[in-house]
Design a protein around this motif. Structure first.
Motif, mmCIF file in Angstrom:
data_model
loop_
_atom_site.group_PDB
_atom_site.id
_atom_site.type_symbol
_atom_site.label_atom_id
_atom_site.label_comp_id
_atom_site.label_asym_id
_atom_site.label_seq_id
_atom_site.Cartn_x
_atom_site.Cartn_y
_atom_site.Cartn_z
ATOM 1 N N TYR A 1 0.873 -1.173 0.000
ATOM 2 C CA TYR A 1 0.000 0.000 0.000
ATOM 3 C C TYR A 1 0.911 1.225 0.000
ATOM 4 O O TYR A 1 1.711 1.403 0.916
ATOM 5 N N ILE A 2 0.835 2.063 -1.039
ATOM 6 C CA ILE A 2 1.743 3.198 -1.193
ATOM 7 C C ILE A 2 0.965 4.499 -1.065
ATOM 8 O O ILE A 2 -0.064 4.699 -1.716
ATOM 9 N N ILE A 3 1.508 5.384 -0.228
ATOM 10 C CA ILE A 3 0.876 6.670 0.067
ATOM 11 C C ILE A 3 1.891 7.781 -0.162
ATOM 12 O O ILE A 3 3.049 7.671 0.257
ATOM 13 N N GLU B 1 3.306 -3.019 3.971
ATOM 14 C CA GLU B 1 3.211 -4.391 3.474
ATOM 15 C C GLU B 1 1.805 -4.933 3.709
ATOM 16 O O GLU B 1 1.207 -4.719 4.772
ATOM 17 N N ILE B 2 1.271 -5.620 2.704
ATOM 18 C CA ILE B 2 -0.021 -6.287 2.835
ATOM 19 C C ILE B 2 0.214 -7.796 2.751
ATOM 20 O O ILE B 2 0.796 -8.282 1.771
ATOM 21 N N LYS B 3 -0.220 -8.516 3.789
ATOM 22 C CA LYS B 3 -0.117 -9.981 3.814
ATOM 23 C C LYS B 3 -1.488 -10.575 4.070
ATOM 24 O O LYS B 3 -2.117 -10.277 5.090
ATOM 25 N N ASP B 4 -1.942 -11.392 3.141
ATOM 26 C CA ASP B 4 -3.235 -12.080 3.299
ATOM 27 C C ASP B 4 -4.344 -11.128 3.731
ATOM 28 O O ASP B 4 -5.117 -11.410 4.647
ATOM 29 N N GLY B 5 -4.405 -9.979 3.076
ATOM 30 C CA GLY B 5 -5.491 -9.030 3.307
ATOM 31 C C GLY B 5 -5.337 -8.155 4.529
ATOM 32 O O GLY B 5 -6.267 -7.432 4.884
ATOM 33 N N GLN B 6 -4.161 -8.177 5.160
ATOM 34 C CA GLN B 6 -3.939 -7.391 6.375
ATOM 35 C C GLN B 6 -2.676 -6.534 6.219
ATOM 36 O O GLN B 6 -1.696 -6.952 5.607
ATOM 37 N N ILE B 7 -2.713 -5.322 6.811
ATOM 38 C CA ILE B 7 -1.521 -4.484 6.862
ATOM 39 C C ILE B 7 -0.542 -5.089 7.862
ATOM 40 O O ILE B 7 -0.902 -5.396 9.000
ATOM 41 N N ALA B 8 0.716 -5.272 7.427
ATOM 42 C CA ALA B 8 1.715 -5.951 8.269
ATOM 43 C C ALA B 8 2.887 -5.044 8.612
ATOM 44 O O ALA B 8 3.987 -5.529 8.886
#
Length: 537
Positions: A437-439, A462-469
């Motif tokens: 996710y880039i902002i 970082e996005i892992k399996d639908g979650q922010i990590a």
């Protein structure tokens, strides 16, 4: 003269400071419209009597204000005024142009005659005469940016206090240093032409911007986080408040208002977090791109390559020419992006930097499609370009950055249409197994045909399996324009639509700067190549 910087870091901005220094109260006056019309008529009559078949005159008053701070100090305030007139004519089929800051009746008549003489001299080198798309005259009309508060009328102390409060918020939340700036613009522009238009416009723009810097005392390394504000075609009401929503511990700014204090506080924390962030592993990722980031990718990979003068090879300065050549457009099936990609130009978009009622050729502004359902359908054209692509009228995207500059084709607001199906940022992230996710916008590089590119950003999650990590660092993505836009897989709906943009889009030689916005909702691009910028190849 140029304002070379604001102290350090990414706020070393090449901001042009044109004109004479004046006191703040001098920024509030307006020139009498009747006097401008009288001067314009003198110029137009002189041009006609000297042999011009067409003439236009622009009388401009350009006002800028800068309020600059660092940490707990005000470093500078600058107020400038630039005033003069530019006259453009066609004689013997060629253009001529003259500009001056002494615009008495006698001098403006002399300027018009000189412009005609220049056009006649230029005609000897012509291969083809200038062909202008028809343009009706509008008579006496006016347009003004629909502001609620004139930012130039707000006391400088109030503006400085806001910047200092933002600096304090960032430093209380971990930043070691903080630079901030408020940049305000008012263009008072009068246009008249032999077509019968007398157009008075009052254009206002605003940009609050900062850079928060956090330092690791053990290693001496530092990270920065720039503001997520967008420069806007608004008044001081832009800084009155916000409608907000928090997604993945990141403040996302919606609507027409910006909370500088909240953004500064978040920036302090996030700059510190960046020092501890994990370095990205290179590979293929699904990218979820926030509008505060995507605007720059739109600007470079859509806005510039669809400028018709670049397509034709007439313009190559700063941004090169274009891969999107006429043969691709003529085929009527050139696949610019996936079926959900709809990119449009719009000089009327409320709040945008490019919003005006009429362009600098007296053409009423409008919206038009550039890419429809993924297919290239049009370009950006001015009056003397329209016939090349079979258009019967100009698109209204001619602009000069000063009375002293000749107007030419400039990028309008170019935006990605929001998705038609309801989709939130949270729901988009839930569908991503391996992503980033880039902002915010960062560094970029793109080739001379606006095709192969690389983009960075401000914040990477970082996005892992639908979650922010958690945060990542050292992230940049690489692609080419056609591959990238064809990887577009999902677009949030209009509830998430926001504007980003630039005050300083450079083009031409001598260079001119224009202000332009690019809108989008958060968008997902699948399978994009991500590199680690810290690792040696």
């Amino acid at each position: 003269m140029y304002l070379a910087g604001m102290g350090a870091g990414a706020l070393m901005l090449p901001i042009p400071v044109m004109g004479n220094h004046v006191p703040p109260e001098a920024l509030l006056g307006q020139m009498d419209v009747a006097l401008k019309k009288e001067l314009a008529d003198v110029a137009l009559n002189a041009a006609r009597s000297s042999g011009a078949t067409y003439a236009d005159v622009r009388i401009g008053r350009y006002l800028n204000q800068f309020v600059i701070t660092r940490d707990n100090k005000v470093e500078n305030t600058v107020n400038t005024e630039s005033y003069g007139a530019g006259i453009r004519v066609i004689a013997d089929g060629a253009w001529g142009f003259v500009a001056a800051d002494n615009i008495t009746k006698d001098n403006i008549a002399s300027m018009a005659k000189k412009a005609v003489a220049i056009a006649k001299a230029n005609s000897k080198l012509l291969e083809q005469p200038v062909v202008l798309a028809p343009q009706k005259g509008y008579g006496e009309v006016s347009w003004k940016t629909p502001i609620e508060k004139n930012a130039l009328a707000i006391p400088v102390k109030e503006k400085a206090d806001l910047l200092l409060a933002a600096n304090d918020a960032a430093m209380k939340n971990g930043a070691n240093y903080m630079n901030s700036l408020l940049f305000l613009v008012n263009e008072q522009k009068y246009f008249a032409s032999t077509d019968g238009s007398y157009i008075d416009q009052d254009v206002h723009r605003i940009w609050p911007v900062f850079t928060a810097t956090a330092i690791d005392p053990a290693s001496g390394k530092f990270e920065t986080r720039q503001s997520l504000s967008a420069p806007m075609g608004m008044g001081y009401e832009y800084l009155d408040g916000r409608k907000g929503s928090k997604t993945a511990s990141v403040t996302t700014l919606y609507g027409k208002h910006y909370d500088m204090l909240e953004d500064a506080a978040a920036a302090g924390k996030q700059a510190v977090e960046k020092l501890k962030a994990k370095s990205v592993e290179a590979g293929k990722y699904d990218l979820v791109l926030d509008p505060s980031h995507l605007w720059l990718t739109i600007h470079e990979s859509v806005g510039h390559p669809l400028e018709l003068d670049r397509v034709l090879g007439y313009e190559a300065n700063f941004a090169g020419t274009s891969f999107a050549t006429l043969d691709k457009w003529k085929s009527k099936n050139f696949n610019y992006g996936s079926k959900i990609v709809n990119l449009f130009a719009d000089k009327t978009q409320p709040g945008s930097l490019g919003a005006v009622g009429y362009d600098d050729e007296g053409v009423k502004t409008k919206q038009w499609d550039l890419v429809k359902d993924g297919t290239l359908v049009n370009y950006q054209a001015t009056r003397d370009q329209a016939h090349i692509i079979g258009e019967k009228e100009s698109h209204g995207c001619c602009y000069a950055d000063s009375w002293s500059s000749v107007q030419f084709q400039r990028m309008p607001n170019v935006s990605l249409a929001a998705g038609k199906t309801p989709l939130s940022v949270q729901d988009m992230i839930k569908d991503v197994k391996k992503g980033i996710y880039i902002i915010g916008d960062g560094s970029f590089s793109i080739d001379q045909q606006r095709y192969n590119f690389q983009f960075g950003g401000q914040l990477f999650y970082e996005i892992k399996d639908g979650q922010i990590a958690g945060q990542l660092r050292d992230v940049a993505y690489q692609s080419n324009t056609q591959e990238f836009w064809n990887s577009c897989a999902a677009i949030c709906d209009e509830r998430d639509y926001r504007l980003g943009g630039s005050f300083f889009d450079g083009k031409g030689q001598p260079m001119q700067s224009s202000a332009v916005s690019h809108g989008s909702a958060t968008t997902r691009f699948n399978g994009v190549n991500v590199i680690n910028t810290a690792r040696k190849i």
